[in-house]
Design an enzyme around this catalytic site. Structure first.
Site, PDB file in Angstrom:
ATOM      1  CD  GLU A 151       6.823  12.048   2.254  1.00 29.40           C
ATOM      2  OE1 GLU A 151       8.075  11.996   2.279  1.00 29.40           O
ATOM      3  OE2 GLU A 151       6.130  11.754   3.254  1.00 29.40           O
ATOM      4  CD  GLU A 258       1.356   9.536   5.624  1.00 29.92           C
ATOM      5  OE1 GLU A 258       2.234   9.906   6.433  1.00 29.92           O
ATOM      6  OE2 GLU A 258       1.605   9.205   4.441  1.00 29.92           O
TER       7      GLU A 258
END
Length: 351
Positions: A151, A258
């Site tokens: 991220e 995810e």
């Protein structure tokens, strides 16, 4: 669409002896990609039968993040992570490592000089290398792929990278350094950049820019992780397809890292439901079937599909974005029984 369920009539979750009898996801997609689940020390016990039956890969939900495994400068705590790796070994599962560099869940000492001031670039990179040498080195040969950097791309605006202490102290090449250190620690591990909103056009294009820049520099980057925190309505299948093709054009391996399917739009703040509505269950079944059909189309570039959990009894979405609200994002319900979405995925894969 009920006909899809009729075609698998007689397939049930568990028999009277308590063993599972439905098709195994890992076998349904054998030859396509690995099927994984995020786990923790509690779920490997509470969901063991489900995990062993369906999954051939696991990811530590939190136990390998910096604050858990390296909470103080001279302290490593490997017990929980070791237990997950041991669980995988006993059951013939592969392990994805998550994650080495992230702006969240990192301890303050990492960025400080001992007097609560920010440390300098050289010290921070030295600490990072020591951490990666220790953690990646410990699991060398046991963890086949690492989410090295997580991220780092900004969500909005024109800037490429999000503001973080990593960026402020070390500069943008902290990303390349992390991959170089990880490759030195385990030359055989696959190294991934991992991010969310990876299929939204604006962020997708920025992630692509970062990946291309790293590859152009000769950074040992092998893949991109699409977090795939999706919902019943977003993103559109065409956007997912475009993202897959754009990242794959760089020659990278793709992992969904995810995956979950919230029954609520992100901006929906309702909290009055005790169970998903029939309409939600049907939309979820349709959506999962369509997505897995799409993923099978790209099985030559997708190596792994990991759910961020395994069943509806445990999901981070019970607290996000509405704290305490129940969500039902998986193929298995809170009692670990297959949901309509499971059967549609199986039928779609077999058909």
């Amino acid at each position: 669409m009920a006909g899809g369920l009729m075609n698998v009539k007689g397939i049930t979750g568990t028999n009277q002896a308590g063993t599972r009898s439905e098709p195994k996801l890992k076998e349904v997609f054998d030859g396509d990609f690995l099927i994984g689940a995020a786990v923790n020390p509690l779920t490997i016990r509470a969901q063991e039968a489900l995990l062993v039956h369906h999954f051939n890969s696991i990811t530590a939900e939190n136990e390998m993040k910096f604050e858990r495994i390296h909470p103080a400068k001279d302290t490593y705590e490997f017990g929980a992570a070791d237990a997950l790796v041991s669980f995988a070994g006993r059951h013939g599962m592969k392990v994805r490592g998550h994650t080495l560099v992230w702006h969240n869940q990192s301890t303050d000492w990492l960025f400080e000089d001992g007097s609560e001031n920010l440390t300098d670039r050289g010290t921070l990179l030295s600490r990072l290398k020591s951490h990666i040498d220790t953690v990646v080195g410990r699991y060398k040969g046991a963890i086949y792929a690492w989410d090295v950097v997580n991220e780092a791309v900004s969500d909005e605006g024109e800037e490429l990278l999000r503001s973080s202490k990593w960026l402020d102290i070390a500069g943008p090449d902290f990303i390349a350094k992390a991959f170089e250190y990880a490759h030195e620690a385990d030359p055989n591990a696959l190294l991934f950049y991992n991010d969310y909103n990876e299929s939204h056009p604006h962020k997708r294009d920025k992630i692509y820019r970062l990946l291309k820049s790293l590859l152009d520099q000769g950074v040992p980057l092998h893949g991109v992780g699409l977090q795939a925190h999706w919902n019943l309505y977003d993103p559109q299948l065409d956007d997912i397809r475009t993202a897959i093709e754009k990242y794959a054009s760089l020659g990278l391996e793709l992992h969904l890292t995810e995956l979950d399917m919230s029954v609520f739009r992100f901006e929906d703040r309702r909290s009055d439901l005790a169970e998903p509505t029939p309409e939600m269950a049907e939309l979820q079944a349709q959506r999962y079937e369509a997505i897995f059909r799409l993923l099978k189309e790209y099985r030559d570039v997708i190596g792994s599909v990991t759910f961020w959990g395994a069943a509806d009894d445990y999901t981070w979405l019970d607290d996000f974005p509405v704290r305490g609200r129940k969500n039902w994002p998986f193929l298995f319900d809170a009692s670990h029984r297959p949901k309509p979405a499971f059967y549609r995925v199986v039928e779609g894969a077999q058909g």
